[in-house]
Scaffold this active site. Sequence first.
Site, PDB file in Angstrom:
ATOM      1  N   CYS A  61       0.845  -1.199   0.000  1.00  0.00           N
ATOM      2  CA  CYS A  61       0.000   0.000   0.000  1.00  0.00           C
ATOM      3  C   CYS A  61       0.878   1.245   0.000  1.00  0.00           C
ATOM      4  O   CYS A  61       2.009   1.232   0.495  1.00  0.00           O
ATOM      5  CB  CYS A  61      -0.917   0.009   1.224  1.00  0.00           C
ATOM      6  SG  CYS A  61      -2.166   1.322   1.191  1.00  0.00           S
ATOM      7  N   CYS A  65      -1.965   3.956   7.067  1.00  0.00           N
ATOM      8  CA  CYS A  65      -3.020   4.129   8.064  1.00  0.00           C
ATOM      9  C   CYS A  65      -2.632   3.405   9.353  1.00  0.00           C
ATOM     10  O   CYS A  65      -2.291   2.218   9.326  1.00  0.00           O
ATOM     11  CB  CYS A  65      -4.343   3.591   7.530  1.00  0.00           C
ATOM     12  SG  CYS A  65      -4.859   4.393   6.002  1.00  0.00           S
ATOM     13  N   CYS A  68      -4.490   0.047  10.230  1.00  0.00           N
ATOM     14  CA  CYS A  68      -4.618  -0.966   9.172  1.00  0.00           C
ATOM     15  C   CYS A  68      -4.547  -2.381   9.749  1.00  0.00           C
ATOM     16  O   CYS A  68      -3.657  -2.697  10.533  1.00  0.00           O
ATOM     17  CB  CYS A  68      -3.514  -0.780   8.130  1.00  0.00           C
ATOM     18  SG  CYS A  68      -3.573  -2.000   6.800  1.00  0.00           S
TER      19      CYS A  68
END
Length: 339
Positions: A61, A65, A68
């Site tokens: 990714c 985040c 996650c």
Amino acid sequence: MASVPGQLLRLLLRALGAFWSTLAPFYWWRCGAPVRPRVPEEGAAPRPVPVSVNYHFTRQCNYKCGFCFHTAKTSFVLPLADAQWGLGLLKQAGMEKINFSGGEPFLHERGEFVGKLVQFCKQELKLPSVSIVSNGSMVTEKWFKRYGEYLDILAVSCDSFSEEVNVLIGRGQGRKNHVKNLQKLRGWCRDYSVAFKINSVINSFNVEEDMNEHIQALNPVRWKVFQCLLIEGENTGEDALREAEKFVISDEDFELFLRRHKNVSCLVPESNKKMRDSYLILDEYMRFLNCKNGRKEPSRSILDVGVENAIQFSGFDEKMFFKRGGKYVWSKADMKLEW
């Protein structure tokens, strides 16, 4: 210097691989035997049917985040032909909806890989519903022009309409504005007849936010609202790549957020209890992930043992899947939307 026989062998293997890539899409659904009703053994619980499957074909990714729960623990992605083969097996087992996720699904081959899977599932497997969950940062109009007709739903992750909060969460990406990009994607979904959905993870940084006005302006077909979830080995624990404890909120705070947005008709709430075991999740090796013990415990790959054998170890709560509204109008042909 490599030997001539060695070079010839590599060329032969490459040619065989290319040939299989063209052959695989046509086997199971054109040459395969018809699906026979399953007869469970006496006294055995019937195995769940994989009506809706979430295939996390990559863990990589471009966002970070903090909460996650499917992190970049490997960089592995199956070859396209193998992924298509597995999707054919799932269709044979009863799959009606496939959702491609990650990681970020548009990161691998700049979206071409997921585009080919989307086209394959709609055009060859003729699945009623094909969807993608993305952070939206790498989606282009060119992609919509090429693959939009095959996609039923694009779900874009948006946890806040404050860019400062997005940066704190880990969705910031330099000069790009996550919220402005969301609005652009909404327009493309309208232009190319793709149903638009928003996913939000409610956590300690956005739990006080009032999103009513923004959500109603964007008018998604569904607004999926998740309570931040801890998964051992992913976002909590010694071997995790994230430390999500600071993002966790109480059940009471989650309920307050839901009450604040009770007039948003497209809101679909999912608490930790509803979420944990009610999804059929395939990882990058096409293994079902069992989350019953608070961590992701993989089955053997469906490519090795088949769907019916692997799904026994998925920990899937089929009753909760239906209770949380997992089956809904998910084909854009049935949504009667005004494009």
